[in-house]
Design an enzyme around this catalytic site. Structure first.
Site, mmCIF file in Angstrom:
data_model
loop_
_atom_site.group_PDB
_atom_site.id
_atom_site.type_symbol
_atom_site.label_atom_id
_atom_site.label_comp_id
_atom_site.label_asym_id
_atom_site.label_seq_id
_atom_site.Cartn_x
_atom_site.Cartn_y
_atom_site.Cartn_z
ATOM 1 N N HIS A 160 -15.879 -22.196 -7.040
ATOM 2 C CA HIS A 160 -15.382 -23.750 -6.876
ATOM 3 C C HIS A 160 -14.201 -23.524 -6.307
ATOM 4 O O HIS A 160 -13.698 -24.549 -5.821
ATOM 5 C CB HIS A 160 -15.579 -24.753 -7.990
ATOM 6 C CG HIS A 160 -16.828 -24.957 -8.800
ATOM 7 N ND1 HIS A 160 -17.906 -25.669 -8.062
ATOM 8 C CD2 HIS A 160 -17.618 -24.731 -9.839
ATOM 9 C CE1 HIS A 160 -18.870 -25.500 -8.600
ATOM 10 N NE2 HIS A 160 -18.720 -25.172 -9.764
ATOM 11 N N ASP A 196 -25.908 -20.208 -9.234
ATOM 12 C CA ASP A 196 -25.495 -20.874 -10.104
ATOM 13 C C ASP A 196 -25.875 -22.441 -10.082
ATOM 14 O O ASP A 196 -26.183 -22.990 -8.956
ATOM 15 C CB ASP A 196 -23.955 -21.066 -10.119
ATOM 16 C CG ASP A 196 -23.185 -21.639 -11.003
ATOM 17 O OD1 ASP A 196 -22.525 -20.932 -12.172
ATOM 18 O OD2 ASP A 196 -23.157 -23.036 -11.178
ATOM 19 N N HIS A 198 -24.385 -25.208 -10.111
ATOM 20 C CA HIS A 198 -23.520 -26.164 -9.163
ATOM 21 C C HIS A 198 -23.234 -25.260 -7.785
ATOM 22 O O HIS A 198 -23.173 -24.196 -7.686
ATOM 23 C CB HIS A 198 -22.448 -26.051 -10.002
ATOM 24 C CG HIS A 198 -22.302 -26.464 -11.177
ATOM 25 N ND1 HIS A 198 -22.183 -25.851 -12.341
ATOM 26 C CD2 HIS A 198 -22.405 -27.994 -11.682
ATOM 27 C CE1 HIS A 198 -22.207 -26.527 -13.413
ATOM 28 N NE2 HIS A 198 -22.496 -27.871 -13.075
ATOM 29 N N ASP A 285 -26.402 -21.285 -15.513
ATOM 30 C CA ASP A 285 -26.397 -22.595 -16.083
ATOM 31 C C ASP A 285 -27.643 -23.270 -15.551
ATOM 32 O O ASP A 285 -27.761 -24.446 -15.514
ATOM 33 C CB ASP A 285 -25.070 -23.359 -15.934
ATOM 34 C CG ASP A 285 -24.361 -23.086 -14.457
ATOM 35 O OD1 ASP A 285 -24.936 -22.477 -13.607
ATOM 36 O OD2 ASP A 285 -23.358 -23.388 -14.324
HETATM 37 N N1 Q9C Z 1 -17.426 -31.095 -18.667
HETATM 38 C C1 Q9C Z 1 -19.301 -23.574 -12.977
HETATM 39 O O1 Q9C Z 1 -20.427 -23.608 -13.437
HETATM 40 N N2 Q9C Z 1 -17.523 -30.225 -15.116
HETATM 41 N N3 Q9C Z 1 -18.423 -24.579 -13.097
HETATM 42 C C2 Q9C Z 1 -18.389 -30.783 -15.453
HETATM 43 C C3 Q9C Z 1 -18.649 -31.300 -17.942
HETATM 44 C C4 Q9C Z 1 -17.656 -29.079 -13.982
HETATM 45 C C5 Q9C Z 1 -18.956 -25.965 -13.590
HETATM 46 C C6 Q9C Z 1 -18.519 -31.653 -16.730
HETATM 47 C C7 Q9C Z 1 -18.465 -28.153 -14.166
HETATM 48 C C8 Q9C Z 1 -18.189 -26.893 -13.361
HETATM 49 C C9 Q9C Z 1 -18.608 -22.189 -12.359
HETATM 50 ZN ZN ZN Z 2 -22.268 -23.790 -12.654
#
Ligand code: Q9C
Ligand code: ZN
Length: 344
Positions: A160, A196, A198, A285
């Protein structure tokens, strides 16, 4: 398969993050990497090696110098201002506000150099992220020296992070640093496959107008899933990079069959590109038990993923990204890597 392990990852240890307006226990925690290291050892996957320091220069090939300076000193600035614990941004230069002038205010620079409030900037964020980039560069060294594949075990994750911002738990874009370093070492075509949950908005953005790195991703649809503002199917690259970006967003709750169909579609595009190196942004994930994601992969699917990636046929550098079902991520990662090794 060799593992390059970032021994400094534990320096980045947030206790809390903002989620739905409240501070909740952090999801991206040191125990994630501890579990993976244990699983790698239990599976006797191969040698576990420390990163070699390649310095700041390869990181500055993809990140703005002013951004790197900011992240390096940010937590000390925060403490000097009387801040306690982790620092969070609270204001951003969105549409109509200027982002071309760097304000003196620390709070303003936190916003200028970030995309969300969900990424705690801790006393050890720089140390951990710096060595994550070094681990990725070390992994690349081994692949360029002839290893069929190498796994880089690091956190915080990277995909990200953009050229000049942190977010989504990421500070330094390890996949981008490794891809650029591969080009700088003489390769001409590098593929980044992002599995991933995301979308890797930072990686996509860094290479969006370039043809020498093809970014392809399968991920939760940004209509409902983080990072929300990038990752749609119509993002195919721009300028000289037109045709060298491919996104396969799937609805939250998509089936494993849908996921593997999307992976095949990604790999078909990458195959036509014929890269000399495949970098895999390996987030797990996508696991059914993940607390912040909504796909349903499990051990057999992770193993199958590894087999499919092996059949792709390119030298492969696996970089650890997300995965928040802490106790399961070691087994999930090892399933991918063993699936890869068992196939031919
Ligand atoms: N607290 C990666 O998997 N926030 N980043 C989601 C949960 C952002 C995930 C809300 C999630 C980012 C690298
Ligand atoms: Zn992720």
């Amino acid at each position: 398969m060799k593992t390059i392990y970032n021994p400094h990852h534990g320096a980045h240890a947030a206790t809390h993050e903002f989620f739905r307006g409240k501070l909740v226990p952090a999801f991206e925690v040191p125990a994630r990497a501890d579990y993976v290291l244990q699983a790698v050892k239990d599976a006797a996957l191969g040698e576990v090696l420390n990163p070699v320091d390649h310095g700041l220069a390869p990181m500055a090939r993809v990140h703005a110098a002013a951004y790197l300076r900011f992240v390096e000193g940010a937590h000390a600035e925060w403490l000097a201002l009387g801040g306690e614990g982790d620092a969070f941004p609270a204001v951003w230069p969105v549409r109509s506000l200027r982002s071309d002038v760097e304000p003196r205010s620390f709070a303003a620079r936190m916003g200028l150099y970030s995309m969300d409030s969900g990424t705690p900037l801790t006393s050890g964020s720089w140390e951990a992220a710096y060595w994550g980039a070094q681990a990725s560069l070390t992994g690349l060294d081994h692949v360029l020296a002839g290893e069929r594949s190498v796994y880089v075990l690091t956190r915080p994750p990277g995909h990200h992070a953009g050229a000049d911002f942190f977010g989504g738990y990421c500070f330094i874009n390890n996949a981008a640093v490794a891809a650029q370093a591969a080009l700088d070492r003489g390769l001409s075509k590098v593929a980044i496959l992002d599995v991933d949950y995301h979308h890797g908005n930072g990686t996509q953005a860094i290479f969006y107008e370039r043809a020498d790195v093809f970014y392809a991703s399968v991920h939760g649809d940004p209509q409902t899933e983080f990072p929300f503002f990038l990752g749609h199917a119509d993002e195919t690259g721009a300028g000289g990079g037109e045709g060298f970006n491919a996104n396969f967003p799937l609805p939250a709750g998509a089936s494993n069959e849908q996921w593997f169909e999307a992976l095949d579609a990604c790999l078909a595009q990458l195959k036509a590109y014929a890269p000399e190196l495949l970098i895999v942004s390996l987030g797990v994930d996508t696991y059914g038990g993940d607390p912040i994601s909504h796909f349903t992969l499990d051990r057999p699917e992770f193993s199958r993923m590894g087999q499919v990636l092996r059949e792709f046929g390119a030298p492969t550098l696996f970089l650890q990204e997300g995965g928040y079902a802490t106790e399961a991520i070691g087994l999930n990662v090892v399933a991918v890597l063993q699936g890869f090794e068992s196939a031919k």
